[in-house]
Design a protein around this motif. Structure first.
Motif, PDB file in Angstrom:
ATOM      1  N   UNK A  10       2.835  -5.290   5.549  1.00 57.76           N
ATOM      2  CA  UNK A  10       4.006  -4.610   6.112  1.00 57.76           C
ATOM      3  C   UNK A  10       3.576  -3.391   6.901  1.00 57.76           C
ATOM      4  N   UNK A  11       2.668  -2.599   6.350  1.00 53.68           N
ATOM      5  CA  UNK A  11       2.189  -1.398   7.044  1.00 53.68           C
ATOM      6  C   UNK A  11       1.524  -1.753   8.363  1.00 53.68           C
ATOM      7  N   UNK A  12       0.737  -2.796   8.351  1.00 53.81           N
ATOM      8  CA  UNK A  12       0.036  -3.204   9.563  1.00 53.81           C
ATOM      9  C   UNK A  12       1.028  -3.621  10.644  1.00 53.81           C
ATOM     10  N   UNK A  13       2.024  -4.398  10.269  1.00 58.02           N
ATOM     11  CA  UNK A  13       3.010  -4.862  11.240  1.00 58.02           C
ATOM     12  C   UNK A  13       3.900  -3.718  11.702  1.00 58.02           C
ATOM     13  N   UNK A  14       4.177  -2.754  10.811  1.00 62.34           N
ATOM     14  CA  UNK A  14       4.964  -1.581  11.201  1.00 62.34           C
ATOM     15  C   UNK A  14       4.254  -0.772  12.268  1.00 62.34           C
ATOM     16  N   UNK A  57       0.805  -1.134   0.000  1.00 61.42           N
ATOM     17  CA  UNK A  57       0.000   0.000   0.000  1.00 61.42           C
ATOM     18  C   UNK A  57       0.850   1.198   0.000  1.00 61.42           C
ATOM     19  N   UNK A  58       0.922   1.885  -1.106  1.00 59.38           N
ATOM     20  CA  UNK A  58       1.712   3.066  -1.096  1.00 59.38           C
ATOM     21  C   UNK A  58       0.962   4.157  -0.458  1.00 59.38           C
ATOM     22  N   UNK A  77      11.692   4.071   0.593  1.00 59.18           N
ATOM     23  CA  UNK A  77      12.135   5.027  -0.416  1.00 59.18           C
ATOM     24  C   UNK A  77      11.147   6.172  -0.562  1.00 59.18           C
ATOM     25  N   UNK A  78       9.867   5.857  -0.449  1.00 58.15           N
ATOM     26  CA  UNK A  78       8.824   6.882  -0.570  1.00 58.15           C
ATOM     27  C   UNK A  78       8.685   7.720   0.696  1.00 58.15           C
ATOM     28  N   UNK A  79       9.362   7.291   1.762  1.00 56.35           N
ATOM     29  CA  UNK A  79       9.277   8.048   2.998  1.00 56.35           C
ATOM     30  C   UNK A  79       8.070   7.730   3.844  1.00 56.35           C
ATOM     31  N   UNK A  80       7.350   6.677   3.490  1.00 57.08           N
ATOM     32  CA  UNK A  80       6.158   6.320   4.247  1.00 57.08           C
ATOM     33  C   UNK A  80       6.476   5.380   5.400  1.00 57.08           C
ATOM     34  N   UNK A  81       7.636   4.754   5.333  1.00 59.77           N
ATOM     35  CA  UNK A  81       8.049   3.814   6.371  1.00 59.77           C
ATOM     36  C   UNK A  81       9.481   4.144   6.773  1.00 59.77           C
ATOM     37  N   UNK A  82       9.725   4.399   8.058  1.00 57.67           N
ATOM     38  CA  UNK A  82      11.095   4.696   8.492  1.00 57.67           C
ATOM     39  C   UNK A  82      12.034   3.544   8.164  1.00 57.67           C
ATOM     40  N   UNK A  83      13.216   3.867   7.697  1.00 56.89           N
ATOM     41  CA  UNK A  83      14.178   2.823   7.348  1.00 56.89           C
ATOM     42  C   UNK A  83      14.493   1.959   8.572  1.00 56.89           C
ATOM     43  N   UNK A  84      14.472   0.658   8.359  1.00 57.58           N
ATOM     44  CA  UNK A  84      14.774  -0.261   9.429  1.00 57.58           C
ATOM     45  C   UNK A  84      13.641  -0.557  10.381  1.00 57.58           C
ATOM     46  N   UNK A  85      12.475   0.047  10.170  1.00 62.03           N
ATOM     47  CA  UNK A  85      11.339  -0.171  11.063  1.00 62.03           C
ATOM     48  C   UNK A  85      10.886  -1.636  11.022  1.00 62.03           C
ATOM     49  N   UNK A  86      10.912  -2.226   9.827  1.00 62.72           N
ATOM     50  CA  UNK A  86      10.390  -3.585   9.671  1.00 62.72           C
ATOM     51  C   UNK A  86      11.496  -4.520   9.184  1.00 62.72           C
ATOM     52  N   UNK A  87      11.709  -5.598   9.914  1.00 65.64           N
ATOM     53  CA  UNK A  87      12.589  -6.683   9.495  1.00 65.64           C
ATOM     54  C   UNK A  87      11.717  -7.698   8.761  1.00 65.64           C
ATOM     55  N   UNK A  88      11.927  -7.855   7.466  1.00 62.69           N
ATOM     56  CA  UNK A  88      11.006  -8.679   6.680  1.00 62.69           C
ATOM     57  C   UNK A  88      10.932 -10.112   7.202  1.00 62.69           C
ATOM     58  N   UNK A  89      12.003 -10.611   7.810  1.00 63.60           N
ATOM     59  CA  UNK A  89      11.962 -11.986   8.297  1.00 63.60           C
ATOM     60  C   UNK A  89      11.059 -12.147   9.517  1.00 63.60           C
ATOM     61  N   UNK A  90      10.706 -11.033  10.131  1.00 59.39           N
ATOM     62  CA  UNK A  90       9.798 -11.092  11.279  1.00 59.39           C
ATOM     63  C   UNK A  90       8.339 -10.961  10.852  1.00 59.39           C
ATOM     64  N   UNK A  91       8.126 -10.678   9.586  1.00 59.60           N
ATOM     65  CA  UNK A  91       6.772 -10.424   9.084  1.00 59.60           C
ATOM     66  C   UNK A  91       6.004 -11.721   8.845  1.00 59.60           C
ATOM     67  N   UNK A  92       6.723 -12.777   8.482  1.00 54.72           N
ATOM     68  CA  UNK A  92       6.048 -14.011   8.065  1.00 54.72           C
ATOM     69  C   UNK A  92       6.656 -15.234   8.735  1.00 54.72           C
ATOM     70  N   UNK A  93       5.923 -16.344   8.627  1.00 52.82           N
ATOM     71  CA  UNK A  93       6.430 -17.640   9.085  1.00 52.82           C
ATOM     72  C   UNK A  93       5.916 -18.735   8.169  1.00 52.82           C
ATOM     73  N   UNK A 132      10.336  -7.794   0.941  1.00 54.92           N
ATOM     74  CA  UNK A 132      11.434  -6.826   0.886  1.00 54.92           C
ATOM     75  C   UNK A 132      11.240  -5.799  -0.226  1.00 54.92           C
ATOM     76  N   UNK A 133      10.690  -6.226  -1.348  1.00 57.34           N
ATOM     77  CA  UNK A 133      10.448  -5.295  -2.452  1.00 57.34           C
ATOM     78  C   UNK A 133       9.591  -4.130  -2.005  1.00 57.34           C
ATOM     79  N   UNK A 134       8.529  -4.434  -1.274  1.00 61.15           N
ATOM     80  CA  UNK A 134       7.586  -3.400  -0.894  1.00 61.15           C
ATOM     81  C   UNK A 134       8.042  -2.634   0.338  1.00 61.15           C
ATOM     82  N   UNK A 135       8.789  -3.297   1.226  1.00 63.17           N
ATOM     83  CA  UNK A 135       9.353  -2.599   2.370  1.00 63.17           C
ATOM     84  C   UNK A 135      10.333  -1.538   1.896  1.00 63.17           C
ATOM     85  N   UNK A 136      11.212  -1.924   0.986  1.00 60.73           N
ATOM     86  CA  UNK A 136      12.187  -0.975   0.451  1.00 60.73           C
ATOM     87  C   UNK A 136      11.499   0.155  -0.303  1.00 60.73           C
TER      88      UNK A 136
END
Length: 351
Positions: free
Chosen positions: A107-111, A5-6, A323-339, A315-319
């Protein structure tokens, strides 16, 4: 339902941003609402999973149950949704037991500190399953440069369709100022074709059954598609709360593995047989739906075997969000998002 979601450029206005945050910017306190425990306090794992469906379509969860892959675990339909962000919000707040959305929305929800986990991919993009951005056959729009202030109708803002539009505009070389003039608008999927033909919008996002039906009618042509932009990829995942997974691990495993089996059943079974099964499901559930459009179904589009999740699907969408400034860099570790812990089908395949 559709990568992230941009909330970026499109959500620069206060009203748009508030609307998006209402959908996916949940606080931990909000997530704590809903039913106290999935087990009802008895210590016994639940055998009933509440969920939202989609009008006129058969979700992978519904298909898995009908194929008998859930055993004694049953689905309980509580209504329909047309929005991925709304669907995962319902899961996060305990109104349902699972929900699905575009991976960027996850990603946004978990952030926002919502304690949920993505557990299996349930839709994606391939040569047969994709979202096309269509204009009328007589439209002067031939490229991004022709869009001007065109209205682009899509199922929800801040999700898959808007992300693809942003990527298209950027790759086409439009300046931020020119790109900002393009107007994404919410149009229910079942109304998008009509809105396009009646000139209420200049571009309509159509996918799956609705796309095939509109193309069969004629009078429209593609501007671009997400498949052309990104290629084949799994785009959305089902999520469950961490509390649900902890309290109901066996039920979660039954659900995830059953969905995985349904993915592969739909992938390997002749299309006509899949459509026939879906038609029977819609007929039996009695929701007053038109099953005739199922003849246009082609694929769920899940890329990985058994719907197993990979880092790159987030990772594609987190990055991109960073880049768009909607998510602080490093806020989300993609490996913690899923199982993939609960996906026994994938494990049995040695992946």
């Amino acid at each position: 339902m559709s990568p992230t979601a941009p909330a970026a450029r499109r959500l620069s206005s206060p009203a748009s941003r508030r609307a998006f945050l209402t959908l996916v910017g949940l606080s931990a306190a909000a997530v704590g609402c809903g039913r106290a425990t999935a087990t009802g306090g008895s210590g016994q794992q639940t055998k009933k999973l509440r969920y939202q469906g989609t009008v006129g379509q058969v979700t992978l969860a519904e298909l898995a149950e009908d194929l008998g892959y859930f055993g004694d675990v049953k689905l309980e339909w509580v209504g329909n949704t047309i929005s991925g962000p709304q669907d995962i919000q319902s899961a996060a707040t305990g109104q349902t037991d699972f929900g699905g959305a575009f991976n960027g929305a996850v990603v946004k929800l978990i952030a926002s500190k919502a304690p949920v986990k993505a557990v299996i991919s349930y839709y994606g993009v391939d040569k047969d399953s994709y979202s096309g951005y269509y204009v009328r056959a007589d439209s002067p729009i031939r490229s991004a440069a022709d869009l001007g202030s065109a209205k682009v109708g899509m199922n929800t803002l801040g999700a898959h369709s808007e992300a693809m539009l942003d990527i298209y505009l950027k790759r086409s070389g439009l300046s931020p100022a020119r790109a900002d003039k393009v107007q994404p608008l919410v149009v229910p999927p079942v109304n998008t074709e009509q809105s396009l033909r009646q000139r209420q919008i200049e571009v309509g996002v159509l996918g799956g059954i609705l796309r095939e039906k509109a193309l069969a009618t004629g009078g429209i042509r593609p501007l671009f598609s997400d498949y052309e932009l990104i290629g084949a990829f799994s785009a959305g995942t089902y999520v469950m709360t961490e509390r649900f997974l902890k309290q109901n691990p066996d039920t979660a495993r039954t659900f995830v593995t059953g969905v995985a089996k349904a993915i592969e059943w739909a992938r390997t079974t002749p299309r006509e047989q899949v459509i026939a099964r879906m038609t029977e499901i819609i007929g039996r559930r009695g929701r007053n739906e038109d099953a005739s459009v199922l003849k246009y179904w082609r694929s769920y589009g899940v890329a990985e075997t058994g719907g197993r999740i990979d880092d790159r699907e987030f990772s594609l969408w987190t990055e991109w969000l960073e880049e768009r400034g909607d998510l602080p860099k490093g806020r989300v570790d993609v490996r913690s998002v899923y199982t993939n812990e609960f996906n026994d089908y994938g494990k049995k395949q040695g992946s």
